[in-house]
Each structure stands twice: as structure tokens, then as C-alpha cells.
Design a protein around this motif. Structure first.
Motif, short mmCIF file in Angstrom:
data_model
loop_
_atom_site.label_atom_id
_atom_site.label_comp_id
_atom_site.label_asym_id
_atom_site.label_seq_id
_atom_site.Cartn_x
_atom_site.Cartn_y
_atom_site.Cartn_z
N SER A 68 -51.10 -8.03 44.69
CA SER A 68 -51.12 -8.27 46.36
C SER A 68 -50.59 -7.25 47.04
CB SER A 68 -50.42 -9.33 46.57
OG SER A 68 -49.27 -9.54 45.99
N THR A 69 -49.61 -6.61 46.45
CA THR A 69 -48.81 -5.35 47.17
C THR A 69 -49.93 -4.04 46.95
OG1 THR A 69 -46.63 -6.08 46.28
CG2 THR A 69 -46.91 -3.65 46.92
N VAL A 70 -50.35 -3.87 46.19
CA VAL A 70 -51.61 -2.55 46.17
C VAL A 70 -52.54 -3.06 47.26
CG1 VAL A 70 -53.06 -1.65 44.75
CG2 VAL A 70 -50.80 -2.09 43.59
N HIS A 71 -53.12 -4.13 46.81
CA HIS A 71 -54.45 -4.39 48.19
C HIS A 71 -53.88 -4.32 49.47
CE1 HIS A 71 -57.31 -6.80 49.99
NE2 HIS A 71 -58.01 -6.43 49.01
N LYS A 72 -52.59 -4.86 49.78
CA LYS A 72 -52.19 -4.92 51.08
C LYS A 72 -51.98 -3.54 51.41
CE LYS A 72 -49.30 -6.47 54.50
NZ LYS A 72 -48.78 -8.06 55.26
N ASP A 73 -51.34 -2.53 50.69
CA ASP A 73 -50.93 -1.24 50.75
C ASP A 73 -52.27 -0.51 51.10
OD1 ASP A 73 -48.26 -1.42 50.71
OD2 ASP A 73 -48.04 -0.25 49.08
N VAL A 74 -53.34 -0.62 50.15
CA VAL A 74 -54.64 0.33 50.51
C VAL A 74 -55.60 -0.43 51.59
CG1 VAL A 74 -54.32 1.32 48.20
CG2 VAL A 74 -55.71 -0.76 48.54
N PRO A 82 -41.83 7.01 55.93
CA PRO A 82 -41.40 6.02 55.11
C PRO A 82 -41.96 5.76 53.80
CG PRO A 82 -42.01 5.16 57.32
CD PRO A 82 -42.61 6.10 57.35
N LEU A 83 -41.17 5.25 52.74
CA LEU A 83 -41.64 5.18 51.41
C LEU A 83 -42.81 4.14 51.36
CD1 LEU A 83 -38.27 4.39 49.59
CD2 LEU A 83 -39.75 6.42 49.58
N THR A 84 -42.99 3.28 51.94
CA THR A 84 -44.33 2.48 51.86
C THR A 84 -45.56 3.30 52.40
OG1 THR A 84 -43.98 1.51 54.24
CG2 THR A 84 -43.24 0.23 52.32
N ASP A 85 -45.42 4.47 53.38
CA ASP A 85 -46.24 5.29 53.71
C ASP A 85 -46.74 6.10 52.30
OD1 ASP A 85 -46.24 4.00 56.17
OD2 ASP A 85 -45.63 5.72 57.27
N GLU A 86 -45.93 6.47 51.83
CA GLU A 86 -46.16 7.50 50.54
C GLU A 86 -46.77 6.71 49.68
OE1 GLU A 86 -42.49 9.73 49.58
OE2 GLU A 86 -42.25 10.16 51.74
#
Length: 89
Positions: free
Chosen positions: A34-40, A2-6
Motif C-alpha cells: 500500500s505504501t508503494v502504491h500510494k507513493d507511485v 523530502p524523503l518521501t519524494d525521493e
């Protein structure tokens, strides 16, 4: 994948390569901190554990150094204000 994984992997690779903070990464990609932090921190752990280990080290290092960066930024701010006051006189 999925895109979020990439996206998670893209953020992590950028941060590692540039030694960037979450704030710098968010600014570079035009997305919230917050999006960057949650993603990583959350999503990347599920997607790529090896990369997560690397980013965890970088985040821990950034956390240890943040008070130094904050102090430096404050010092620079007041030096700029001092220069502006000199020019205004």
C-alpha cells in the motif's frame, strides 16, 4: 526534497527499470504494497509528472496482465503439488 519524494522516485525508477509490479517492488524494498502504491500513484504525481506518466503506463499494463500471472502461478502450484504426490508414493 523530502524523503518521501525521493522514495517515490526511487520506487518508480526501480519499477520501470525492472518492469516490476507493486508487489515485487514492496518485497525488494521491505515496505508494504500500500505504501508503494500510494507513493507511485498519488505522491509521485505531485513530485514528478513525467515519471508519473511512465509509471502509470506500467501500472496499466500490469493490471491488464495480472489475470495471466495469477493463472500461471496457480498452474505452477498444482504442478508442484502433483510432483510432490508422485515423490510421496
Amino acid at each position: 526534497m523530502p524523503l518521501t519524494d525521493e522514495r517515490c522516485e526511487t520506487f518508480a525508477k526501480f519499477m520501470i527499470k525492472q518492469k516490476a509490479t507493486v508487489r515485487q517492488t514492496a518485497s525488494e524494498f521491505g515496505i508494504s504494497k500500500s505504501t508503494v502504491h500510494k507513493d507511485v500513484t498519488v505522491r509521485l504525481k505531485e513530485v514528478n509528472r513525467g515519471l508519473y506518466g511512465e509509471i502509470k503506463e506500467l501500472l496499466d499494463q500490469n493490471k491488464k496482465e495480472r489475470h495471466l500471472r495469477g493463472g500461471k502461478a496457480t498452474k505452477e502450484k498444482y504442478e508442484r503439488l502433483k510432483e510432490l504426490r508422485k515423490c510421496a508414493k
